[in-house]
Design an enzyme around this catalytic site. Structure first.
Site, PDB file in Angstrom:
ATOM      1  N   TYR A 193      41.105 -12.781 -42.172  1.00 41.06           N
ATOM      2  CA  TYR A 193      42.458 -12.482 -41.866  1.00 41.06           C
ATOM      3  C   TYR A 193      43.055 -13.185 -42.983  1.00 41.06           C
ATOM      4  CZ  TYR A 193      46.788 -13.606 -39.256  1.00 41.06           C
ATOM      5  OH  TYR A 193      48.100 -13.480 -38.905  1.00 41.06           O
ATOM      6  N   ASN A 216      53.778  -4.620 -38.579  1.00 44.06           N
ATOM      7  CA  ASN A 216      53.495  -5.923 -37.971  1.00 44.06           C
ATOM      8  C   ASN A 216      52.147  -5.921 -37.076  1.00 44.06           C
ATOM      9  OD1 ASN A 216      54.505  -8.219 -35.932  1.00 44.06           O
ATOM     10  ND2 ASN A 216      53.961  -6.655 -34.660  1.00 44.06           N
ATOM     11  N   VAL A 219      46.940   1.617 -36.453  1.00 38.67           N
ATOM     12  CA  VAL A 219      47.507   1.360 -37.861  1.00 38.67           C
ATOM     13  C   VAL A 219      46.381   1.479 -39.023  1.00 38.67           C
ATOM     14  CG1 VAL A 219      49.509   0.237 -37.424  1.00 38.67           C
ATOM     15  CG2 VAL A 219      47.585  -0.969 -38.146  1.00 38.67           C
TER      16      VAL A 219
HETATM   17  N1  LIG Z   1      51.434 -15.611 -33.493  1.00 39.50           N
HETATM   18  C1  LIG Z   1      51.342 -16.168 -34.820  1.00 39.50           C
HETATM   19  O1  LIG Z   1      50.990 -17.356 -34.656  1.00 39.50           O
HETATM   20  C2  LIG Z   1      51.344 -15.458 -36.144  1.00 39.50           C
HETATM   21  C3  LIG Z   1      51.457 -16.223 -37.179  1.00 39.50           C
HETATM   22  C4  LIG Z   1      51.571 -15.482 -38.499  1.00 39.50           C
HETATM   23  C5  LIG Z   1      51.334 -14.100 -38.484  1.00 39.50           C
HETATM   24  N2  LIG Z   1      51.269 -13.604 -37.444  1.00 39.50           N
HETATM   25  C6  LIG Z   1      51.427 -11.915 -37.639  1.00 39.50           C
HETATM   26  O2  LIG Z   1      52.339 -11.381 -36.658  1.00 39.50           O
HETATM   27  C7  LIG Z   1      51.840  -9.990 -36.388  1.00 39.50           C
HETATM   28  C8  LIG Z   1      51.988  -9.872 -35.026  1.00 39.50           C
HETATM   29  O3  LIG Z   1      51.191 -10.463 -34.194  1.00 39.50           O
HETATM   30  P1  LIG Z   1      51.540 -11.256 -32.763  1.00 39.50           P
HETATM   31  O4  LIG Z   1      51.615 -12.788 -33.131  1.00 39.50           O
HETATM   32  O5  LIG Z   1      52.853 -10.801 -32.188  1.00 39.50           O
HETATM   33  O6  LIG Z   1      50.269 -11.109 -31.852  1.00 39.50           O
HETATM   34  P2  LIG Z   1      50.274 -10.124 -30.538  1.00 39.50           P
HETATM   35  O7  LIG Z   1      48.740  -9.876 -30.369  1.00 39.50           O
HETATM   36  O8  LIG Z   1      51.000 -10.694 -29.488  1.00 39.50           O
HETATM   37  O9  LIG Z   1      50.629  -8.703 -31.235  1.00 39.50           O
HETATM   38  C9  LIG Z   1      49.882  -7.870 -31.781  1.00 39.50           C
HETATM   39  C10 LIG Z   1      50.059  -6.413 -31.527  1.00 39.50           C
HETATM   40  O10 LIG Z   1      49.492  -5.556 -32.324  1.00 39.50           O
HETATM   41  C11 LIG Z   1      48.627  -4.601 -31.812  1.00 39.50           C
HETATM   42  N3  LIG Z   1      47.596  -4.249 -32.798  1.00 39.50           N
HETATM   43  C12 LIG Z   1      46.271  -4.674 -33.036  1.00 39.50           C
HETATM   44  N4  LIG Z   1      45.727  -4.124 -33.645  1.00 39.50           N
HETATM   45  C13 LIG Z   1      46.278  -2.864 -33.817  1.00 39.50           C
HETATM   46  C14 LIG Z   1      46.039  -1.710 -34.565  1.00 39.50           C
HETATM   47  N5  LIG Z   1      45.006  -1.558 -35.103  1.00 39.50           N
HETATM   48  N6  LIG Z   1      46.874  -0.545 -34.470  1.00 39.50           N
HETATM   49  C15 LIG Z   1      48.065  -0.705 -34.010  1.00 39.50           C
HETATM   50  N7  LIG Z   1      48.376  -1.842 -33.189  1.00 39.50           N
HETATM   51  C16 LIG Z   1      47.532  -2.746 -33.179  1.00 39.50           C
HETATM   52  C17 LIG Z   1      48.095  -5.233 -30.435  1.00 39.50           C
HETATM   53  O11 LIG Z   1      47.767  -4.308 -29.439  1.00 39.50           O
HETATM   54  C18 LIG Z   1      49.331  -6.131 -30.269  1.00 39.50           C
HETATM   55  O12 LIG Z   1      50.488  -5.406 -29.352  1.00 39.50           O
HETATM   56  C19 LIG Z   1      50.495  -9.961 -36.765  1.00 39.50           C
HETATM   57  O13 LIG Z   1      50.389  -9.429 -38.050  1.00 39.50           O
HETATM   58  C20 LIG Z   1      49.931 -11.423 -36.992  1.00 39.50           C
HETATM   59  O14 LIG Z   1      49.005 -11.505 -37.989  1.00 39.50           O
HETATM   60  C21 LIG Z   1      51.210 -14.170 -36.112  1.00 39.50           C
END
Ligand SMILES: NC(=O)c1ccc[n+]([C@@H]2O[C@H](COP(=O)([O-])OP(=O)(O)OC[C@H]3O[C@@H](n4cnc5c(N)ncnc54)[C@H](O)[C@@H]3O)[C@@H](O)[C@H]2O)c1
Length: 255
Positions: free
Chosen positions: A153, A85, A59
């Site tokens: 972040y 996402n 992305v």
């Molecule tokens: N898990 C938490 O506690 C939490 C809290 C707040 C926000 N978030 C946000 O939720 C979103 C999803 O994260 P998650 O928790 O499901 O984590 P995750 O690591 O399970 O999933 C993230 C996904 O994004 C993909 N990804 C990473 N960089 C990428 C790139 N440059 N291009 C395309 N794909 C890419 C990864 O391969 C992975 O499949 C993120 O934006 C994260 O910042 C997560």
């Protein structure tokens, strides 16, 4: 359950965690989905399992975004929903942050989200029947209460919240029925937290205690909020931040 039948969605970061739960949820609610992820094998597996299309995408490569949107249009004929996402953590304080790491986190979390919104909006404006659509950007509670040990972040997520409001109001003032909202997850049981726990044993338990419910979110609980914002049921919601944090930010700091 929101009715998303007839709608077409792009979900980034679809291969795991919140993205995978969102793909499953949007499909269950009737949408056609193009999932994208950097992780090709896991993305393809999810696509096979759920019957969605998959494209490998970084992305943060902003020039590649128009081709991703074009793929959704050529497969399904329109674009109604974009879930920005995909995201990554940085893991550095101000003292430790180097330029390369800072640039990469900002490129993925912020610039990638901007480029996705820009490409999606140009398609949504041209949707058959008029300019309609719903963009859901994924923030983080760290946008409001930053992590001192991950400034890139936290700053990137704060900018996503701000940018989403600017996009929402611009679209509304153009007279487009294109909405843009942010979902703000609290600590959620996904790969990002697993990585935190591997780097710092006990991290997951600390993260769970941030909510007065004393647990992590399940990614399906975040996906439910995303599906709601994607649907026409909330057609008067735009520029909003929807907290899905188990009350973590509702409690006085330090208590
Ligand atoms: N898990 C938490 O506690 C939490 C809290 C707040 C926000 N978030 C946000 O939720 C979103 C999803 O994260 P998650 O928790 O499901 O984590 P995750 O690591 O399970 O999933 C993230 C996904 O994004 C993909 N990804 C990473 N960089 C990428 C790139 N440059 N291009 C395309 N794909 C890419 C990864 O391969 C992975 O499949 C993120 O934006 C994260 O910042 C997560």
């Amino acid at each position: 359950m929101p009715d998303l039948s007839g709608k077409v969605a792009i979900v980034t970061g679809c291969a795991s965690g919140i993205g995978a739960a969102t793909v499953r949820r949007l499909r269950a609610d009737g949408a056609q989905v193009l999932g994208t992820d950097l992780a090709k094998d896991a993305g393809r597996l999810l696509a096979e399992e759920t019957g969605v299309s998959f494209a490998q995408q970084d992305v943060g490569e902003r020039a590649a975004w128009p081709a991703i949107v074009a793929q959704a249009l050529s497969s399904y004929g329109r674009l109604d929903i974009l879930v920005n996402n995909a995201g990554m953590v940085g893991g550095s304080s101000i003292a430790e942050t180097n330029d390369e790491a800072w640039d990469r986190v900002l490129a993925v979390n912020l610039t990638g989200t901007m480029a996705g919104c820009r490409a999606a909006i140009s398609a949504m404006i041209a949707n058959p029947g008029g300019a309609t659509g719903s963009i859901i950007n994924i923030g983080s509670t760290t946008a409001l209460t930053p992590l001192p040990n991950d400034i890139a972040y936290s700053a990137s997520k704060a900018a996503v919240l701000n940018m989403s409001k600017g996009i929402a109001t611009w679209c509304a003032r153009q007279g487009y029925a294109i909405r843009c909202n942010t979902v703000i997850p609290g600590a959620t049981d996904t790969g990002i937290l697993a990585k935190g726990d591997a780097d710092m044993p006990g991290f997951k338990a600390v993260a769970a205690r941030m909510s007065p419910m004393n647990r992590l979110a399940d990614p399906t609980e975040t996906a439910a909020a995303i599906a709601f914002l994607a649907s026409d049921e909330c057609r008067f919601m735009t520029g909003a931040d929807l907290l899905v944090d188990g009350g973590a930010l509702a409690i006085h700091p330090g208590l």
